[in-house]
Design a protein around this motif. Structure first.
Motif, PDB file in Angstrom:
ATOM      1  N   LEU A 187     -59.215 104.302  63.899  1.00  0.00           N
ATOM      2  CA  LEU A 187     -58.191 105.115  63.236  1.00  0.00           C
ATOM      3  C   LEU A 187     -57.353 105.890  64.251  1.00  0.00           C
ATOM      4  CD1 LEU A 187     -60.113 106.500  60.127  1.00  0.00           C
ATOM      5  CD2 LEU A 187     -58.215 104.890  60.122  1.00  0.00           C
ATOM      6  N   ASP A 188     -57.998 106.495  65.236  1.00  0.00           N
ATOM      7  CA  ASP A 188     -57.247 107.244  66.264  1.00  0.00           C
ATOM      8  C   ASP A 188     -56.287 106.334  67.012  1.00  0.00           C
ATOM      9  OD1 ASP A 188     -59.989 109.485  67.190  1.00  0.00           O
ATOM     10  OD2 ASP A 188     -58.575 109.506  65.514  1.00  0.00           O
ATOM     11  N   HIS A 189     -56.784 105.119  67.336  1.00  0.00           N
ATOM     12  CA  HIS A 189     -55.933 104.165  68.046  1.00  0.00           C
ATOM     13  C   HIS A 189     -54.730 103.756  67.192  1.00  0.00           C
ATOM     14  CE1 HIS A 189     -54.639 100.734  70.388  1.00  0.00           C
ATOM     15  NE2 HIS A 189     -54.849  99.933  69.341  1.00  0.00           N
ATOM     16  N   LEU A 190     -55.001 103.430  65.889  1.00  0.00           N
ATOM     17  CA  LEU A 190     -53.912 103.015  65.012  1.00  0.00           C
ATOM     18  C   LEU A 190     -52.918 104.144  64.767  1.00  0.00           C
ATOM     19  CD1 LEU A 190     -55.879 100.907  62.369  1.00  0.00           C
ATOM     20  CD2 LEU A 190     -54.298 100.055  64.104  1.00  0.00           C
ATOM     21  N   ALA A 191     -53.441 105.367  64.605  1.00  0.00           N
ATOM     22  CA  ALA A 191     -52.535 106.502  64.351  1.00  0.00           C
ATOM     23  C   ALA A 191     -51.609 106.733  65.534  1.00  0.00           C
ATOM     24  CB  ALA A 191     -53.351 107.752  64.046  1.00  0.00           C
ATOM     25  N   GLU A 192     -52.183 106.664  66.748  1.00  0.00           N
ATOM     26  CA  GLU A 192     -51.326 106.839  67.932  1.00  0.00           C
ATOM     27  C   GLU A 192     -50.300 105.722  68.047  1.00  0.00           C
ATOM     28  OE1 GLU A 192     -51.134 109.345  69.796  1.00  0.00           O
ATOM     29  OE2 GLU A 192     -49.730 108.538  71.267  1.00  0.00           O
ATOM     30  N   LYS A 193     -50.734 104.499  67.752  1.00  0.00           N
ATOM     31  CA  LYS A 193     -49.805 103.367  67.802  1.00  0.00           C
ATOM     32  C   LYS A 193     -48.696 103.523  66.759  1.00  0.00           C
ATOM     33  CE  LYS A 193     -50.033  98.337  68.241  1.00  0.00           C
ATOM     34  NZ  LYS A 193     -50.937  97.170  68.250  1.00  0.00           N
ATOM     35  N   PHE A 194     -49.095 104.000  65.566  1.00  0.00           N
ATOM     36  CA  PHE A 194     -48.092 104.237  64.516  1.00  0.00           C
ATOM     37  C   PHE A 194     -47.081 105.267  64.962  1.00  0.00           C
ATOM     38  CE2 PHE A 194     -46.482 104.511  60.254  1.00  0.00           C
ATOM     39  CZ  PHE A 194     -46.117 105.837  60.090  1.00  0.00           C
ATOM     40  N   ALA A 230     -41.749 106.583  66.410  1.00  0.00           N
ATOM     41  CA  ALA A 230     -40.827 107.372  67.231  1.00  0.00           C
ATOM     42  C   ALA A 230     -39.751 106.487  67.867  1.00  0.00           C
ATOM     43  CB  ALA A 230     -41.602 108.124  68.297  1.00  0.00           C
ATOM     44  N   ILE A 231     -40.160 105.298  68.373  1.00  0.00           N
ATOM     45  CA  ILE A 231     -39.187 104.362  68.976  1.00  0.00           C
ATOM     46  C   ILE A 231     -38.179 103.893  67.930  1.00  0.00           C
ATOM     47  CG2 ILE A 231     -38.960 102.073  70.018  1.00  0.00           C
ATOM     48  CD1 ILE A 231     -41.670 102.585  71.365  1.00  0.00           C
ATOM     49  N   GLU A 266     -41.965  95.961  60.207  1.00  0.00           N
ATOM     50  CA  GLU A 266     -43.114  95.347  59.536  1.00  0.00           C
ATOM     51  C   GLU A 266     -44.432  95.783  60.189  1.00  0.00           C
ATOM     52  OE1 GLU A 266     -40.789  91.249  58.174  1.00  0.00           O
ATOM     53  OE2 GLU A 266     -42.343  91.197  59.715  1.00  0.00           O
ATOM     54  N   GLN A 267     -44.426  95.920  61.512  1.00  0.00           N
ATOM     55  CA  GLN A 267     -45.628  96.395  62.206  1.00  0.00           C
ATOM     56  C   GLN A 267     -45.975  97.820  61.787  1.00  0.00           C
ATOM     57  OE1 GLN A 267     -44.970  95.918  66.382  1.00  0.00           O
ATOM     58  NE2 GLN A 267     -44.886  93.663  66.283  1.00  0.00           N
ATOM     59  N   ILE A 268     -44.929  98.658  61.685  1.00  0.00           N
ATOM     60  CA  ILE A 268     -45.175 100.049  61.263  1.00  0.00           C
ATOM     61  C   ILE A 268     -45.790 100.078  59.871  1.00  0.00           C
ATOM     62  CG2 ILE A 268     -44.017 102.205  60.616  1.00  0.00           C
ATOM     63  CD1 ILE A 268     -42.041 101.649  62.910  1.00  0.00           C
ATOM     64  N   ALA A 269     -45.241  99.273  58.950  1.00  0.00           N
ATOM     65  CA  ALA A 269     -45.786  99.244  57.579  1.00  0.00           C
ATOM     66  C   ALA A 269     -47.214  98.700  57.561  1.00  0.00           C
ATOM     67  CB  ALA A 269     -44.875  98.396  56.688  1.00  0.00           C
ATOM     68  N   ALA A 270     -47.479  97.663  58.390  1.00  0.00           N
ATOM     69  CA  ALA A 270     -48.825  97.089  58.438  1.00  0.00           C
ATOM     70  C   ALA A 270     -49.839  98.092  58.978  1.00  0.00           C
ATOM     71  CB  ALA A 270     -48.815  95.824  59.301  1.00  0.00           C
ATOM     72  N   ILE A 271     -49.419  98.845  60.028  1.00  0.00           N
ATOM     73  CA  ILE A 271     -50.333  99.861  60.577  1.00  0.00           C
ATOM     74  C   ILE A 271     -50.610 100.944  59.542  1.00  0.00           C
ATOM     75  CG2 ILE A 271     -50.557 101.664  62.329  1.00  0.00           C
ATOM     76  CD1 ILE A 271     -48.958  99.843  64.207  1.00  0.00           C
ATOM     77  N   ALA A 272     -49.582 101.377  58.828  1.00  0.00           N
ATOM     78  CA  ALA A 272     -49.778 102.397  57.786  1.00  0.00           C
ATOM     79  C   ALA A 272     -50.724 101.897  56.704  1.00  0.00           C
ATOM     80  CB  ALA A 272     -48.431 102.798  57.184  1.00  0.00           C
ATOM     81  N   ASP A 293     -47.662 100.832  75.393  1.00  0.00           N
ATOM     82  CA  ASP A 293     -48.572 100.591  74.276  1.00  0.00           C
ATOM     83  C   ASP A 293     -50.018 100.894  74.702  1.00  0.00           C
ATOM     84  OD1 ASP A 293     -49.437  97.748  72.181  1.00  0.00           O
ATOM     85  OD2 ASP A 293     -49.538  99.902  71.814  1.00  0.00           O
ATOM     86  N   THR A 294     -50.755 101.625  73.861  1.00  0.00           N
ATOM     87  CA  THR A 294     -52.167 101.907  74.155  1.00  0.00           C
ATOM     88  C   THR A 294     -53.009 100.671  73.849  1.00  0.00           C
ATOM     89  OG1 THR A 294     -52.501 102.768  71.929  1.00  0.00           O
ATOM     90  CG2 THR A 294     -51.897 104.350  73.627  1.00  0.00           C
ATOM     91  N   PHE A 295     -54.144 100.607  74.492  1.00  0.00           N
ATOM     92  CA  PHE A 295     -55.023  99.458  74.273  1.00  0.00           C
ATOM     93  C   PHE A 295     -56.473  99.934  74.197  1.00  0.00           C
ATOM     94  CE2 PHE A 295     -56.491  99.649  78.592  1.00  0.00           C
ATOM     95  CZ  PHE A 295     -55.394 100.087  79.319  1.00  0.00           C
TER      96      PHE A 295
END
Length: 882
Positions: free
Chosen positions: A387-394, A399-400, A447-453, A529-531
């Protein structure tokens, strides 16, 4: 009962005419008078002259009542001769009723004061009531008394008892008898064989003063006669026999009662200890299970890490003592049941809910809850990490995207084409086409943003409302941008026919700059991008992809130089042909400064990405080291535990030496196992490092820490149980009087028919074993035996049950009847016993134990304070309520 011929001849010697035995009569008179008085004083009287005081028959009847313990017929109180003869006849009839044939002894001779007849009668009474009942091994009467004297004086030097006359002349025989039973009364080492007077007088004085045996012999008569009188010495020696045998009988009875009471007290204490330990352990399990079943998740990684640390404290600090308590509880229960069986007591039945099976079931529930709780903790930590990883990625992608969309709605709503020239319109159209291309390129990001959400919602992210709100704003804005883009495109296409001029260079710049700009933005996004990885292979894959990306930078730099060359060419044309440019490139908002800035940003991010990958590679190398470090130890400890379990199994089946040797070997074995504990602790430390590093798998070993813990606990429990089984076998052997050879034979028979080597025989193997040992078994008899060795009807016979059965077949133990008989001895043959008698014969604590548990005696012959020892003896063996 009839007297032996030799004793009858002794009695007849008084009725035969003798020439010169006045001295013998005097000796007999002295001895028999003392013997009679030793009994008459119990009735509060005595005699002075044996031939005169028995003439009326009254004291003669009283003497017989005292020594027999029976009531004679009521005597005649008259003073006439007929009354005296009647009383003497009653006494003689009573003597005859005891199987004694009185030869030539009549009541008239006694009434007339015939000394020889009176002494003959008294000697007959002594033979019947003081000597005849003496029994040693298979001899009785005179021979039994002689054998008793020989046995008691055998260890003493200068004493050789072969008869009842000259063997006693030196007095050492009497002193040896006293010293053998009461060594504190005589210093035997100071006696001399050549001083018979001192020896005899010492023995007579000590016996009279301390043993309540009156002086029946005269030392001068014994020493001054070549052959001392046999009757006198037999009479006196029989008094020693009765004095010492009575004390020994009381002591034996008291010892038997003490032994039984001690067993009962110890068993009661063991029962109380088991109940308390079981209650405490069940209460701890009851409190612990709800804590382990609490699955309320935390919102932060720190909170979940604290839960994991609390769980480690429970495993490391709180549970191990309880494991030991559970093992000790089972050992205490088995020991108690063994002791109860050995002492013929009923089996101990714990309170409801406190059976060993109840505790095992509760322990199983605890371990089930414990396993589920650990799995839940690890899954929750993985979920929160994800969750922390996905939230940061979101947040980064959002922001971009928001930065990219900033001003796009205003640009699309701008009506600049209405006042633009044809060339400007053409430029606006081309610019719009480039924007559409750009917009399409950003579709994947949306689409990536929506998928992460969506994934954050599925994983129950605690801040999902704010994520959903932001995602909704981005989607709404994206839909608005699509609608505005479509609307502006339609407006530009309507005016396209009016616009003919277009600047090819601007167009080419825009077409090449836009994808290059997108490439740089994608590169910057990828570089930032975080990994998250869990293995060396994964980080190596990322490093390889990054190296491949760096290999494309020279070609990208060429493309940048080419795009900048187009812009320079435009500036050169403008400057050369003095073109009137109304502002910047009409086909794109991208300018060389932006391209250079983003290019510089990409170049700046590359080394940062290099450093991040290097650090992650180092972390994964450390994790791999931790995996190998744990695996190297686990791959040694796991097989070691399995090997020890197999060796213990073999030890419990094989026979090597005595049970004590096996017990010593097992305890040494247990010590070596306990000494292995530091390696388990070291492995626990390595496992903690692995969990702290969030390492969830290990390909280098099939052993987990849980496997090792369970195996270690089973190993400790198995060795403790095996030691307890050997101790119980020793207890059974000693209590039942089984020899080591018998125990080995039992073990060999059991092992031979334990065909599966499981430490147990099934019913058919057990039956075959019994038949091989000589039992003739029918179905009913075998069913009865199986109900003894397999009371739970499991169809198996353990070695302990086999030993108990065989020991019952070969040994004997105390019974309720034996204990009851012992109490009767202490009570003086009464059907009840008094508290004072118990306190006099038993140790204080056991006397009070009996008094507190004995019911009042209700028989017709009872007295105030009488206690019923019969029902108490029965209750000791479970045949009624205690």
């Amino acid at each position: 009962h009839y007297l032996p011929l030799q004793e009858i001849l002794f009695a007849l010697s008084y009725s035969l005419p003798l020439s010169a035995d006045c001295k013998m009569i005097r000796i007999h008179n002295f001895t028999f008078t003392a013997w009679c008085n030793s009994h008459l004083r119990k009735a509060g009287t005595q005699i002075e002259n044996i031939e005169e005081d028995f003439r009326d028959g009254l004291k003669l009847m009283l003497l017989l009542e005292v020594i027999s313990g029976e009531r004679l017929a009521k005597p005649e109180r008259g003073k006439m001769r007929v009354h005296k003869i009647s009383n003497v006849n009653k006494a003689l009839d009573f003597i005859a009723s005891k199987g004694v044939k009185l030869v030539s002894i009549g009541a008239e001779e006694i009434v007339d004061g015939n000394a020889k007849m009176t002494l003959g009668m008294i000697w007959t009474i002594i033979l019947r009531f003081a000597i005849q009942d003496i029994s040693v091994e298979e001899t009785s009467a005179k021979e039994g008394l002689l054998l008793w004297c020989q046995r008691k004086t055998a260890p003493y030097k200068n004493v050789n008892i072969q008869n009842f006359h000259i063997s006693w002349k030196d007095g050492l025989g009497f002193c040896a008898l006293i010293h053998r039973h009461r060594p504190e009364l005589i210093d035997y080492g100071k006696l001399r064989k050549d001083d018979p007077m001192t020896n005899l007088n010492t023995a007579f004085d000590v016996a009279e003063k301390y043993l309540d045996i009156p002086k029946m012999l005269d030392a001068e008569d014994i020493v001054g006669t070549a052959r001392p009188d046999e009757k006198a010495i037999m009479t006196y020696v029989s008094s020693f026999y009765h004095a010492f045998s009575g004390a020994q009988k009381a002591e034996t009875a008291a010892n038997r009662i003490c032994k039984v009471l001690a067993v009962n007290q110890e068993n009661e204490q063991l029962m109380e200890d088991y109940e308390k330990l079981a209650s405490d352990l069940l209460e701890w399990i009851r409190r612990t299970i709800p804590w382990l079943e609490n699955r309320v998740p935390e919102n932060t990684m720190q909170a979940m890490q604290q839960k994991l640390e609390d769980f480690r404290d429970y495993r490391r600090l709180h549970k191990p003592p309880k494991v030991q308590e559970k093992c000790q509880l089972e050992i205490n229960f088995n020991t108690l049941q063994t002791k109860l069986r050995l002492s013929n007591r009923p089996a101990f039945m714990p309170s409801e809910g406190k059976m060993v099976s109840d505790i095992s079931n509760a322990w199983g529930s605890l371990e089930g809850a414990e396993k589920g709780y650990e799995e839940w903790l690890l899954n929750e930590i993985r979920r929160l990490e994800r969750l922390d990883h996905l939230a940061e990625k979101f947040r980064q992608k959002a922001a971009i995207h928001e930065a990219w969309t900033q001003g796009k709605e205003e640009m699309l709503q701008h009506r600049d084409y209405e006042t633009a020239s044809l060339s400007e319109i053409k430029a606006l159209l081309k610019k719009h086409e480039a924007f559409e291309s750009d917009l399409a390129a950003h579709q994947d990001r949306v689409e990536q943003i929506a998928a992460i959400a969506q994934e954050l919602n599925e994983l129950d992210y605690y801040d999902s409302p704010s994520v959903n709100a932001r995602c909704q704003r981005i989607c709404d804005q994206w839909d608005a941008l699509g609608a505005l883009t479509q609307k502006r495109s339609e407006a530009l296409q309507r005016t396209e026919k009016l616009l003919e001029t277009i600047d090819q260079l601007y167009l080419e710049f825009a077409k090449r700059a836009a994808p290059f700009n997108n490439w740089m933005e994608g590169a910057m996004e990828d570089l930032q991008d975080t990994f998250i990885v869990h293995t060396i292979e994964e980080i190596q894959g990322l490093s390889t992809a990054h190296e491949q990306f760096k290999a494309t930078l020279p070609e990208a730099d060429k493309e940048r130089q080419a795009i900048l060359g187009i812009h320079n060419e435009i500036a050169k044309i403008v400057q050369t042909y003095h073109v009137n440019m109304a502002g910047t490139n009409p086909y794109t908002t991208i300018n060389p400064q932006e391209i250079n800035a983003k290019w510089d940003k990409v170049r700046q991010l590359v080394p940062q990405r290099d450093q991040a990958l290097i650090e992650e590679h180092a972390r994964q190398q450390n994790n791999e080291r931790l995996r190998r470090q744990f695996a190297n130890q686990a791959n040694v400890i796991g097989p070691w535990i399995q090997t020890k379990m197999e060796e213990i199994g073999r030890i419990s089946i094989e026979m090597h030496g005595t049970l004590e040797d096996q017990l010593t070997h097992l305890r040494q074995y247990e010590k070596s196992i306990v000494n292995y504990k530091p390696k388990i602790d070291q492995l626990e430390g390595d496992h903690q490092l692995i969990q702290e590093a969030l390492i969830f798998d290990n390909k280098h070993t099939n052993y987990t820490m849980e496997h090792i813990r369970v195996g270690w606990e089973q190993l400790l429990t198995t060795i403790a149980r095996t030691i307890n089984e050997i101790e119980n076998q020793i207890l059974t052997r000693d209590a039942k009087g089984i020899s080591q050879d018998q125990m080995n034979e039992f073990r060999a028979s059991f092992n031979h028919f334990d065909r599966k080597r499981t430490g147990m025989m099934d019913a058919e193997d057990f039956k075959t074993c019994l038949i091989s040992m000589g039992y003739n078994l029918g179905e009913a008899e075998f069913s009865r035996i199986m109900s003894i060795v397999d009371p739970n009807r499991l169809g198996i016979v353990t070695f302990q049950a086999f030993i108990d059965f065989m020991s019952r077949e070969t040994a004997d133990t105390d019974t309720a009847d034996q204990v009851m008989a012992s109490f009767k001895v202490l009570a003086g043959d009464k059907n009840y016993i008094l508290a004072d008698e118990l306190r006099r014969e038993l140790p204080p604590d056991q006397a009070e134990y009996c008094i507190a548990r004995m019911a009042p005696y209700t028989g017709p012959d009872g007295v105030p304070g009488a206690l019923d020892y019969m029902s108490f003896s029965t209750a000791l063996y479970g045949e009624s309520d205690l």
